[in-house]
Design a protein around this motif. Structure first.
Motif, PDB file in Angstrom:
ATOM      1  N   THR A 166     -13.247  -7.512  -1.043  1.00  0.00           N
ATOM      2  CA  THR A 166     -12.816  -6.451  -2.183  1.00  0.00           C
ATOM      3  C   THR A 166     -13.437  -6.725  -3.534  1.00  0.00           C
ATOM      4  OG1 THR A 166     -10.669  -6.411  -1.171  1.00  0.00           O
ATOM      5  CG2 THR A 166     -10.723  -5.485  -3.285  1.00  0.00           C
ATOM      6  N   TYR A 204      -8.919  -0.170  -0.360  1.00  0.00           N
ATOM      7  CA  TYR A 204      -8.717  -1.383  -0.304  1.00  0.00           C
ATOM      8  C   TYR A 204      -7.050  -1.628  -0.347  1.00  0.00           C
ATOM      9  CZ  TYR A 204     -13.564  -2.243  -1.251  1.00  0.00           C
ATOM     10  OH  TYR A 204     -15.058  -2.346  -1.287  1.00  0.00           O
ATOM     11  N   ASN A 228     -13.780  -7.151  -7.537  1.00  0.00           N
ATOM     12  CA  ASN A 228     -12.781  -7.559  -8.402  1.00  0.00           C
ATOM     13  C   ASN A 228     -12.050  -6.666  -9.313  1.00  0.00           C
ATOM     14  OD1 ASN A 228     -13.051 -10.209  -7.842  1.00  0.00           O
ATOM     15  ND2 ASN A 228     -14.546 -10.542  -9.507  1.00  0.00           N
ATOM     16  N   MET A 242      -9.376  -5.147  -7.110  1.00  0.00           N
ATOM     17  CA  MET A 242      -8.153  -6.320  -7.060  1.00  0.00           C
ATOM     18  C   MET A 242      -7.212  -5.964  -8.375  1.00  0.00           C
ATOM     19  SD  MET A 242      -7.619  -8.213  -4.786  1.00  0.00           S
ATOM     20  CE  MET A 242      -6.527  -9.642  -5.533  1.00  0.00           C
ATOM     21  N   ALA A 245     -10.047 -11.542  -3.268  1.00  0.00           N
ATOM     22  CA  ALA A 245     -10.884 -10.689  -3.248  1.00  0.00           C
ATOM     23  C   ALA A 245     -11.959 -11.286  -2.209  1.00  0.00           C
ATOM     24  CB  ALA A 245     -11.535 -10.505  -4.713  1.00  0.00           C
TER      25      ALA A 245
END
Length: 196
Positions: free
Chosen positions: A39, A7, A41, A44, A34
């Motif tokens: 993505t 990510y 959490n 993130m 997210a």
């Protein structure tokens, strides 16, 4: 050799720009970014330990892109008046080419919770602002604008008026008219001629 991150931070910040441009800074949350990027959490929070860091990175990347282009145009012509007119046009042209990023910048850093940024981010923001203001001040001196009112006139021509033109159109109809760069240049030329 370590694996590249799945990510990527730039993808997350691109999504944050889209959210901010569409619905304002309040729309940029960890959960919203997210969701938009798919993505988890945890990933993130690995990239941005708190929302303030996400907002700071979003602002700094966006304003950094703008400032680099602004400074490059300012330095592109040794004749100060031509450089000044080119940079007034550039503010509008950059905003036309990057409407989502321009929408982000029109909110200003305070809308992105600058007061809550960790100190290192505030320092980076201040450093970038000082570079631009020093360059504009240097150009003002080259133009013979040494009195405070004259320096203010140059800043008005190269920063405030082009941004006001962009703001009115991007916040209104959402697009800049074809003549916007010409108008920014004409306003700058008129203001610069006033002090002669």
């Amino acid at each position: 050799m370590p694996r590249p991150p799945r990510y990527d931070q730039s993808v997350l910040l691109d999504a944050a720009v889209e959210l901010a441009a569409a619905a304002g800074p309040a729309a940029v949350t960890m959960a919203a970014v997210a969701k938009q990027t798919g993505t988890p959490n945890g990933s993130m929070y690995h990239r941005f330990p708190q929302r303030a860091v996400l907002l700071a990175e979003l602002w700094l990347r966006t304003v950094g892109h703008f400032q680099e282009g602004y400074l490059a145009v300012l330095d592109s012509d040794p004749e100060p008046r031509r450089a000044a007119l080119a940079v007034a046009r550039h503010v509008v042209a950059w905003s036309r080419a990057h409407p989502r990023e321009a929408a982000v910048l029109l909110h200003g850093p305070d809308a992105f919770d600058r007061a809550d940024w960790p100190e290192e981010y505030a320092v980076r923001a201040d450093r970038g602002n000082r570079r631009v203001l020093a360059a504009v001040s240097g150009l003002a001196e080259q133009l013979g604008a040494t009195a405070p009112a004259d320096a203010e006139r140059v800043a008005l021509a190269l920063i405030d008026i082009p941004l006001a033109l962009v703001r009115r159109h991007l916040r209104g109809v959402g697009r800049l008219p074809a003549h916007a760069e010409d108008l920014a240049e004409r306003c700058a030329a008129d203001l610069l001629a006033t002090g002669r």
